[in-house]
Scaffold this active site. Structure first.
Site, PDB file in Angstrom:
ATOM      1  N   LEU A 221       0.857  -1.178   0.000  1.00 34.91           N
ATOM      2  CA  LEU A 221       0.000   0.000   0.000  1.00 34.91           C
ATOM      3  C   LEU A 221       0.895   1.231   0.000  1.00 34.91           C
ATOM      4  O   LEU A 221       1.952   1.240   0.635  1.00 34.91           O
ATOM      5  CB  LEU A 221      -0.888   0.036   1.257  1.00 34.91           C
ATOM      6  CG  LEU A 221      -1.968  -1.040   1.382  1.00 34.91           C
ATOM      7  CD1 LEU A 221      -2.641  -0.929   2.743  1.00 34.91           C
ATOM      8  CD2 LEU A 221      -3.004  -0.907   0.276  1.00 34.91           C
ATOM      9  N   ASP A 222       0.466   2.294  -0.703  1.00 31.76           N
ATOM     10  CA  ASP A 222       1.278   3.502  -0.656  1.00 31.76           C
ATOM     11  C   ASP A 222       1.221   4.090   0.754  1.00 31.76           C
ATOM     12  O   ASP A 222       0.347   3.758   1.556  1.00 31.76           O
ATOM     13  CB  ASP A 222       0.853   4.508  -1.728  1.00 31.76           C
ATOM     14  CG  ASP A 222      -0.533   5.073  -1.514  1.00 31.76           C
ATOM     15  OD1 ASP A 222      -0.721   5.818  -0.537  1.00 31.76           O
ATOM     16  OD2 ASP A 222      -1.430   4.774  -2.328  1.00 31.76           O
ATOM     17  N   THR A 223       2.148   4.971   1.047  1.00 30.57           N
ATOM     18  CA  THR A 223       2.347   5.435   2.422  1.00 30.57           C
ATOM     19  C   THR A 223       1.096   6.062   3.014  1.00 30.57           C
ATOM     20  O   THR A 223       0.777   5.856   4.184  1.00 30.57           O
ATOM     21  CB  THR A 223       3.516   6.444   2.466  1.00 30.57           C
ATOM     22  OG1 THR A 223       4.685   5.828   1.909  1.00 30.57           O
ATOM     23  CG2 THR A 223       3.814   6.875   3.883  1.00 30.57           C
ATOM     24  N   GLU A 224       0.340   6.793   2.219  1.00 34.08           N
ATOM     25  CA  GLU A 224      -0.829   7.497   2.733  1.00 34.08           C
ATOM     26  C   GLU A 224      -2.101   6.654   2.719  1.00 34.08           C
ATOM     27  O   GLU A 224      -3.160   7.139   3.097  1.00 34.08           O
ATOM     28  CB  GLU A 224      -1.052   8.796   1.946  1.00 34.08           C
ATOM     29  CG  GLU A 224       0.020   9.838   2.206  1.00 34.08           C
ATOM     30  CD  GLU A 224       0.211  10.094   3.705  1.00 34.08           C
ATOM     31  OE1 GLU A 224      -0.801  10.381   4.384  1.00 34.08           O
ATOM     32  OE2 GLU A 224       1.342   9.995   4.199  1.00 34.08           O
ATOM     33  N   THR A 225      -2.012   5.405   2.271  1.00 32.70           N
ATOM     34  CA  THR A 225      -3.169   4.513   2.288  1.00 32.70           C
ATOM     35  C   THR A 225      -3.066   3.589   3.494  1.00 32.70           C
ATOM     36  O   THR A 225      -2.004   3.062   3.799  1.00 32.70           O
ATOM     37  CB  THR A 225      -3.237   3.677   0.997  1.00 32.70           C
ATOM     38  OG1 THR A 225      -3.379   4.559  -0.120  1.00 32.70           O
ATOM     39  CG2 THR A 225      -4.427   2.721   1.020  1.00 32.70           C
TER      40      THR A 225
END
Length: 247
Positions: free
Chosen positions: A111-115
């Site tokens: 998952l990307d960092t902000e997800t």
């Protein structure tokens, strides 16, 4: 002769070790015609099996019996990098409280960092490889909080599929959960995992993501697991995942 020899281990012992039932109850399951090994119904008590390789089912449900590996569900917080270590020193999965330090774990499903949301952790390389490979078409489900009110026209565009800069994408399922003038909640399920794909889909229909969470991978749902918390996969979840990826 001991329970374990060159012919394997008694089936009732394997079922008991897997947490299905006591040995006595497992014997009753076998006698009742509820147990299959490699697609064959077993009704005799003397059957021996190889828990590492044989496929065992009770009432049709797969029973994972190999004990060499560990499998966890993690609810990743926002702001945490989806790796076990980060050369830039950013918070990563290994920094979270409760992550086992004695196991050499890797993540399944970046998952990307902000997800935020569901990530699986395991030390089973073949399981992780198959679960991540697009050929097995394991569904991932996301809940996206996006800007503005999504109307029926936008929903039809999402359902029909979009063309992004790296090719077409068509979700397996799209459901509008809530819509107001300020924002909308959309549940999106797809079986591919291209980089930031949900965010790019919503950008392409002019409803940028405000907050994004992955809520499920296949049959595994984040449920009531708190943000940052970890739990083992249940036997039922692991059995269903084994079936999905052909293990």
């Amino acid at each position: 002769m001991s329970d374990q020899d060159h012919e394997g281990i008694r089936l009732q012992k394997v079922l008991a070790q897997a947490g299905v039932a006591s040995r006595r109850a497992a014997e009753e399951m076998i006698a009742g015609g509820r147990v299959e090994v490699n697609g064959e119904l077993v009704i005799h008590q003397g059957r021996r099996v190889d828990p590492e390789h044989d496929e065992i089912r009770v009432d049709g449900s797969r029973i994972p019996t190999a004990r060499r590996h560990v499998y966890y569900v993690l609810n990743k917080p926002r702001g945490v990098v989806s790796t076990m270590e980060d050369p830039e020193g950013r918070p990563c999965l290994a920094d979270l409280e409760g992550i086992p330090r004695h196991e050499r774990l890797f993540h399944v499903g970046r998952l990307d960092t902000e997800t935020e949301g569901l990530i699986l952790l395991t030390n089973d390389g073949e399981f992780g490889h198959r679960l991540s490979h697009p050929s097995y078409k394991v569904l991932k489900t996301y809940l996206a909080d996006v800007e503005g009110r999504i109307d029926a026209k936008v929903m039809r565009r999402l359902e029909k599929g979009l063309t992004l800069d790296d090719g077409p994408v068509r979700p397996d399922k799209v459901r509008l959960v809530q819509a107001t003038d300020e924002h909308s909640l959309v549940e999106i399920s797809l079986h591919e995992g291209r980089n930031r794909i949900v965010r790019r889909m919503m950008d392409s229909v002019a409803h940028p993501v405000r907050r994004l969470s992955r809520t499920a991978i296949g049959p595994v749902r984040v449920g009531r697991l708190g943000v940052g918390d970890l739990r083992p996969l249940t036997r039922e979840e692991l059995g269903k995942l084994y079936d999905l990826v052909g293990l």
